[in-house]
Design an enzyme around this catalytic site. Sequence first.
Site, PDB file in Angstrom:
ATOM      1  N   LYS A 145       0.849  -1.198   0.000  1.00 45.30           N
ATOM      2  CA  LYS A 145       0.000   0.000   0.000  1.00 45.30           C
ATOM      3  C   LYS A 145       0.883   1.245   0.000  1.00 45.30           C
ATOM      4  O   LYS A 145       1.925   1.270   0.664  1.00 45.30           O
ATOM      5  CB  LYS A 145      -0.877  -0.036   1.250  1.00 45.30           C
ATOM      6  CG  LYS A 145      -1.894   1.078   1.368  1.00 45.30           C
ATOM      7  CD  LYS A 145      -2.745   0.881   2.627  1.00 45.30           C
ATOM      8  CE  LYS A 145      -3.799   1.951   2.796  1.00 45.30           C
ATOM      9  NZ  LYS A 145      -4.615   1.746   4.010  1.00 45.30           N
ATOM     10  N   SER A 188      -9.536   1.577   3.417  1.00 45.76           N
ATOM     11  CA  SER A 188      -8.755   2.351   2.487  1.00 45.76           C
ATOM     12  C   SER A 188      -7.718   1.524   1.723  1.00 45.76           C
ATOM     13  O   SER A 188      -7.178   1.982   0.737  1.00 45.76           O
ATOM     14  CB  SER A 188      -8.022   3.466   3.236  1.00 45.76           C
ATOM     15  OG  SER A 188      -7.134   2.902   4.191  1.00 45.76           O
ATOM     16  N   SER A 219      -9.450  -0.826   7.630  1.00 46.73           N
ATOM     17  CA  SER A 219      -8.976  -0.722   6.244  1.00 46.73           C
ATOM     18  C   SER A 219      -8.257  -1.923   5.667  1.00 46.73           C
ATOM     19  O   SER A 219      -7.963  -1.933   4.475  1.00 46.73           O
ATOM     20  CB  SER A 219      -8.067   0.490   6.104  1.00 46.73           C
ATOM     21  OG  SER A 219      -8.855   1.628   5.950  1.00 46.73           O
TER      22      SER A 219
HETATM   23  N1  GLN Z   1     -12.724   3.642   6.829  1.00 48.64           N
HETATM   24  C1  GLN Z   1     -12.151   4.110   8.052  1.00 48.64           C
HETATM   25  C2  GLN Z   1     -11.821   5.581   7.956  1.00 48.64           C
HETATM   26  O1  GLN Z   1     -12.159   6.133   6.973  1.00 48.64           O
HETATM   27  C3  GLN Z   1     -10.945   3.301   8.384  1.00 48.64           C
HETATM   28  C4  GLN Z   1      -9.753   3.719   7.635  1.00 48.64           C
HETATM   29  C5  GLN Z   1      -8.568   2.907   7.964  1.00 48.64           C
HETATM   30  O2  GLN Z   1      -8.653   1.884   8.634  1.00 48.64           O
HETATM   31  N2  GLN Z   1      -7.432   3.385   7.526  1.00 48.64           N
HETATM   32  O3  GLN Z   1     -11.244   6.152   8.825  1.00 48.64           O
END
Ligand code: GLN
Length: 487
Positions: free
Chosen positions: A86, A161, A185
């Site tokens: 990532k 994400s 994420s």
């Molecule tokens: N979807 C969650 C957020 O927008 C988690 C994001 C993540 O785990 N990086 O914060």
Amino acid sequence: MSDSLDLNLLTVSSARTAVQERQITATALVESFYKKIEAEDQPAGKVNAYLTLTRERALRQAGKIDEIADRGNPLPPLGGVPIAVKDVIVTQGERTTAGSKILGSYVPPYDATALARLEAAGAVVLGKLNCDEFAMGSSNENSAWGVVRNPRDLTRVPGGSSGGSAAAVAAGSAVATLGSDTGGSIRQPAAFCGVVGVMPTYGRVSRYGLIAFGSSLDRIGPLSKSVKDAAILLRHLAGPDPMDTTCAQAQAPDYEQEIGKPVRGLRIGVPEEYFPAELDAEVRNSVESGIDRLRDAGCEIKRISLPHTRCAIPVYYIVATAEASSNLARYDGVRYGYRSTAGDTLSQMYRRSREEGFGPEVKRRIMLGTYALSAGYYDAYYLKAQKVRTLIARDFLNAFRDVDAIVTPTTPTTAFKLGAKSDDPLAMYLADIFTVTASLAGIPGLSLPCGKSSDNLPIGLQILGRHFEEGTVLRVGHALEHAQSAG
Ligand code: GLN
């Protein structure tokens, strides 16, 4: 390339074996992955998981692996295994953007520990993967470099994400990948794309070189085709790191050995709060049949309650945004990446760089977080959220007195259509309703595929465990995977 090798089916061990036994050279394997990526990932309207291909680095590493194999010597444990990471994980000499325009031309001078460890074990890094900007999002629609599409259905989101990390595994354009999980994420995109994703215990894997979002929540973990692959990768990722003082001193066990242990007699908790009346019926049915399989495998199933679950989304969005607002203060146009050429004064340059460099979701979070931390509101929001966070963590500690692992759905629905929630941040935030609790509590979690909906979309089942008991989580996941493949 050897005709017998199907890139889509390669696992960590089968890729290594193929290179070791010279069915294919590591170099040819890398080239075949790049051909696949060029054909199936990069063209407009396709998956778009890869932001940067680290071709020279990959070929250099593959060359070293080939020399070892040519001499007939045993390869290192991940020798020749093509992976990708990532784009919030920094890579020395390779562009690292965190999905943001503000880091559009940032080339880090060092490698993240997690990545360096996988390379030291022989893995070959193909490239950097698309993600929501600064890992903020649940659909991978917040990237400055375009959306990622779900390889199972290109009209749908891959989750976020770490959407690129999940999509690359699902599309077979890397054998396994690294993602990061702050509130879900790794697990949520794994569920949406039908792959395995593991969020280790907070502190199990070094965060050195992970671009910070919410520092008390951020974790790096693997996404893969199988629980066994995740176990192998986690073994190499985990362990103390002098470069990260929040990284635990405990040595990690051999997770590959852990997954071989029987699950008979393990007590599995099923929390009522994760099966609300509104839960998608197909998600409910699939997860319940997963639970039935665990019962058939000899686990004892217990109904439990985690009463503070309902507070998790508001608490998470206060804690995570507060930490993000502080972490993202460093992007000022001076020390990193993008600098606006507009503005006559220093303070205008700061403002314009941030205005032009950050996308709308990141700005929203910086504003929310700054507000929650500001004098007069700190006690009401941030401090209160931290107290409720402790209650959420205590729910788990209490539950883990009676059970060894907890099983829930990973997400309330299957992958939604691109654009379906992008205008409604609150609806988007609710996509993490089942994942943020474990993030706040610091415990490990895994998502694995446990069936499909009637429209053929993957459904994910989440397994949570005690702090530093990834071994149990992986073991339950492996047993379930085995039971599912046995029919
Ligand atoms: N979807 C969650 C957020 O927008 C988690 C994001 C993540 O785990 N990086 O914060």
